[in-house]
Design an enzyme around this catalytic site. Structure first.
Site, PDB file in Angstrom:
ATOM      1  N   TYR B 441       0.759  -1.172   0.207  1.00  0.00           N
ATOM      2  CA  TYR B 441      -0.016  -0.130   0.050  1.00  0.00           C
ATOM      3  C   TYR B 441       0.847   1.361   0.050  1.00  0.00           C
ATOM      4  CZ  TYR B 441      -0.161  -0.200   5.282  1.00  0.00           C
ATOM      5  OH  TYR B 441      -0.153  -0.246   6.652  1.00  0.00           O
ATOM      6  N   GLU B 442       0.066   2.462  -0.471  1.00  0.00           N
ATOM      7  CA  GLU B 442       0.749   3.790  -0.344  1.00  0.00           C
ATOM      8  C   GLU B 442       1.814   3.846  -1.521  1.00  0.00           C
ATOM      9  OE1 GLU B 442       0.579   6.736   0.367  1.00  0.00           O
ATOM     10  OE2 GLU B 442      -1.075   6.439   1.929  1.00  0.00           O
ATOM     11  N   GLY B 443       1.641   2.794  -2.664  1.00  0.00           N
ATOM     12  CA  GLY B 443       2.374   2.554  -3.549  1.00  0.00           C
ATOM     13  C   GLY B 443       3.303   1.589  -3.310  1.00  0.00           C
TER      14      GLY B 443
END
Lengths: 587, 587
Positions: B441-443
């Site tokens: 997550y978050e890239g």
């Protein structure tokens, strides 16, 4: 999508790369075991595994095993699949014909268990111990015990367990405290009352078979402390007369994964048991099949990694996200705003690297399986001895490196799915959780590394290891690019290992500090050797083989340089040994 | 044993190593923020986290979240802990005083979230998005929206979500399809009807707060395809008048871990929402806090690794198995048949390596947090710009490398427990499962690597990156052993990066093929730099610091040579680009 064996792939590696048929037919025991026969067995096995065992895996994880009123129920479908399994004769594949087996080579059983593990690791834990119990009883059991139990274990009608671990005695079995008190004589010989609690017992209790045959490590009265005081006992769940023995499943452990397999805490309350083998030779009797058991675990690693790869590859061929640099326009339809994941270099590399480990692992594990057969059946003593040496050296490497790769590689495959990989429904996170345990059981990977370096390399100052490297060298051809690269690294490792033998004489802890890195060097070298064999086989020109081959050259082999560097840093630390000791003191 | 923050350790790194107080007090906004004040805040925070949040973690995993009749219940104790949390003012720590916050530096919030993640990753997901939502609304929201929502979000009385992902649009938000239709004017301005389904929404529905403020990416009618057509909308669970908005939690996902956090599928059925920021600038508004959010995730990695280390170290100091070579006799009592695990070289190394990543990660993340404060508050534009450059370059490295290390390192800590590590009761396997998601997550970590190389290094041909390396160099002292080693590698990486800029011009896919290895090189260099800073601080002579320091020199830094070799292999492949394309075609 559940796992589907691709038996043509395995057959290609077995027969076209390794010439397994030629290697095996030189053995009198397998003179009639030709390629057609083996291929037919594999095709049937693959079909059965894909159709029956694989579809049970997800519910196996989600529903898991339940303990109620001392009885363990396995997940839906598990018991029926097991009945099909043993009645079709699969457990008896590599058992001797005189015991009701089919007398086929061990390596076929190896492929079968690779697929079963890939399809449903939890279910496979139950029959996974059968062959070891069979060999143990066959070689160490009394005639009376064999008459009662060997046939049922060979056929798989009854399942078996290995009861070794206790709460305070895991890697260190010398600490085992379970007691065995001599009791009266019985039809099966002198009996004993076994008392103690064992933990981590896979399949300690279940509903797959009527009876369960426990092989239990315990101490006779007055036995010395440590491993030499341990004897092995056969303790059945149901006694020969049919009544329940004093063996109770106290609890099923909650685990990270492998929920399809009941991991039991087993209490023996003066349970009736019979000695297998000599007093004080319990570890001996149990470890007779250690190489085969560890090779099984290595093949679990191979299988689980293949299962993760299958899922990730299918997803990467279907899911589109973002533009990929250099993507092939043919893979992009007119309405596609994004490219297939497989076009993204980082994800394609992930898939190729895992494929390389799967196929390399197969070549190595299958060759080791063939040597297990040769070590038993070859006519010439020298041939048997060489085969044994291969197994003894290579098995710890395969066990440690391929179980590590199964976990790391399954996690890399999970990453291909992005956020979806973290969700249960795609099944890839289950593989990561299931695979993790294989780095621990049958000897932790750290113990495998110590086995290789401290028990195999150092005692004869690297003689056998050096000969083995020369043996590897003979099958390489310096005129091929990969072979030349492997030959260079082989020479490097040979030189390094002589230095290491010397270094370990001067520094009593050096071997323990470098063991894991040394094992990785051997694993990487073996990957190079295996892929040199694959590359030399006709029919490997396509991307199916060239992609992973490139990954081996570009990403796998360079690890050796790094590992050598890490080990050399330990050398320089030799003068700092006292610093390390001071460290331990302050901990 | 649940996690216990050791605030003295964090304070040492913040103040004795980084001189955080001196760095921050130079900023007018934090002129009064001295060491004593910050240390007091940290001590209270650490105490509260250890006493209230950490003990809820295991039940959080085992019981998890439940959806019934559209309502989500969180695990026992979660709601009360959250009430305590916001009422004590913790969410408002780094919010501006004018918004009801305490106006303390961001870096303190960073430490707090590191501890919260270590103590209970699942619980921490809920408040984890608050500060991002606060900054987003503060900088892009209309006055009317801010009047209604900013204070409640700053205080944490209402929680917030980020609704980005859709089933077909994960890493590639340009594919988002959710629609927003203009509706009539309201007291909060022009409203829109938002329709679409979002997945992977952390805290999409729960019982922690009355209201939930969703920030939703959607398309206005006629908006262009791709990311430039996306706008951001504020869609509250309860409308200002108190009635329920048309937002429904359809499902909670079953995940590998993080069971304490409800990951929701959220359906917006023409839900009322208000535009935040300009039309078509939705990603812009959302990504204003991207560096801070990614730094949060890096600190989750640091925290989770520390939690695994705490457990493994405690176990290694208590559990005895086998004789360890070179073990200190002082650690062996007269009745002990085996040595402590911590005496076994492979396990001690595991602990030292993880400790090195935890403390190195803290130094780097805290310094980056200080630069986040400087980027906002420094008086000189040049100082703000330099601080921003540091954050922009380093954040993707910290996010990717420390989330990877949290997973790998927690797995290594699990291994210290042997079979017990695989069992739920010790809690270490939960950390492995929880930590895995942070790599996604978050890239995803692959996207972080592309961000560093393709978006940060290549566009200006490595100018800023080169300057940043020179900046790092200034704080190193060549007369110290570690510093000299880091300086050597720094020069190597600088030279290599200029070659890479050139190579990427000639080969359009090279950057994507080497991005992950390049990021690792920067991470390893940063570890060296961080530990050079630690080693230079007074009071690091003992084994607490010297053990990990040795691990950095011997095991962490050499990875750079290996990674450079892997990248060079891609160079040689440049002439083979057409082969790779053919490969993609055949897939």
């Amino acid at each position: 999508m559940s796992y589907l064996p691709v038996s043509a792939d395995n057959a290609f590696l077995l027969f076209d790369v390794l010439k397994a048929d030629e290697q095996l037919q030189r053995l009198p025991a397998h003179a009639a075991t030709d390629r057609a026969l083996m291929q037919q067995v594999l095709e049937e096995a693959g079909k059965w595994v894909g159709e029956v065992v694989a579809p049970l895996s997800r519910e196996g994880d989600e529903i898991g095993c339940r303990l109620k009123d001392g009885k363990v129920s396995t997940p839906p479908g598990f018991a029926q699949a097991y009945q099909d399994f043993w009645q079709a004769g699969w457990p008896a594949l590599a058992c001797a014909e005189e015991d009701g087996g089919q007398g086929l080579p061990w390596v076929l059983e190896g492929v079968l268990y690779e697929w079963l593990s890939a399809a449903n690791h939890g279910w496979t834990m139950a029959p996974g111990l059968l062959h070891g119990a069979y060999e143990c009883l066959k070689h160490h059991g009394s005639e009376a015990l064999k008459a009662q139990y060997l046939g049922k274990i060979a056929s798989g009608q009854w399942l078996a367990t290995m009861c070794l671990t206790e709460a305070h005695a895991g890697s260190d079995l010398g600490l085992v405290r379970t007691q065995a008190e001599p009791m009266g004589d019985t039809a099966l010989g002198a009996s004993h009352a076994v008392t103690g609690t064992k933990i981590f017992i896979s399949g300690g209790e279940h509903d797959l078979t009527d009876n369960i045959v426990h092989l239990v490590l315990a101490r006779l009265p007055g036995a010395p402390a440590g491993p030499r005081g341990l004897s092995l006992f056969l303790v059945p769940k149901l006694l020969p007369e049919g009544q329940r023995n004093a063996v109770v499943c106290e609890r099923i452990e909650e685990k990270m994964g492998l929920h399809g397999s009941p991991t039991c805490v087993m209490r023996f309350d003066g349970a009736t048991g019979w000695l297998i083998g000599r007093e004080g030779a319990g570890l001996n009797a149990m470890f007779v099949m250690m190489n085969a058991a560890r090779l099984h675990v290595a093949l679990q690693g191979v299988g689980l990694l293949d299962a993760a790869w299958q899922k990730a590859r299918a997803y990467a061929l279907e899911r589109r996200q973002m533009r990929a640099p250099g993507a092939v326009s043919a893979s992009r339809g007119p309405g596609d705003a994004a490219d297939l994941l497989i076009e993204h270099p980082a994800l394609r590399r992930t898939l190729d690297v895992q494929r390389a480990w799967v196929d390399g692992g197969r070549v190595l594990a299958y060759q080791t399986g063939i040597y297990l057969d040769q070590a038993r059946h070859a006519e010439a003593a020298k041939e048997r001895e060489q085969a044994q040496q291969w197994c003894s050296l290579i098995t710890p490497v395969l066990k440690a490196a391929w179980t590590q790769q199964a976990f790391d590689g399954a996690s890399a495959c999970l990453q291909v799915f992005g956020g979806h990989g973290y969700m249960r429904e795609w099944g890839v996170e289950q593989i990561v959780r299931d695979a993790r345990v294989a780095m621990i059981y049958e000897g932790t990977n750290e113990i495998q590394a110590i086995d290789l370096l401290v028990r195999k390399l150092l005692p004869d100052e690297g003689q056998v290891f050096g000969q083995w490297l020369l043996f590897l060298r003979k099958s390489l051809d310096a005129s091929r690019a990969l072979d030349a690269e492997v030959l260079r690294r082989l020479a490097e490792l040979r030189y390094f290992s002589t230095l290491l033998v010397q270094g370990c004489k001067e520094d009593e802890t050096l071997a323990w500090r470098v063991a894991d890195d040394f094992l990785r060097c051997v694993a990487v070298l073996l990957m190079g050797w295996a892929w040199a064999r694959i590359a030399a086989a006709p029919g490997t020109e396509g991307q199916r083989w060239q992609g992973p081959l490139q990954a081996v050259t570009q990403r796998v082999l360079p690890e050796m340089d790094w590992r050598l560097q890490l080990m050399k840093a330990q050398w320089r630390q030799t003068s700092m040994v006292h610093g390390v000791q001071a460290a331990a003191q302050s901990a």
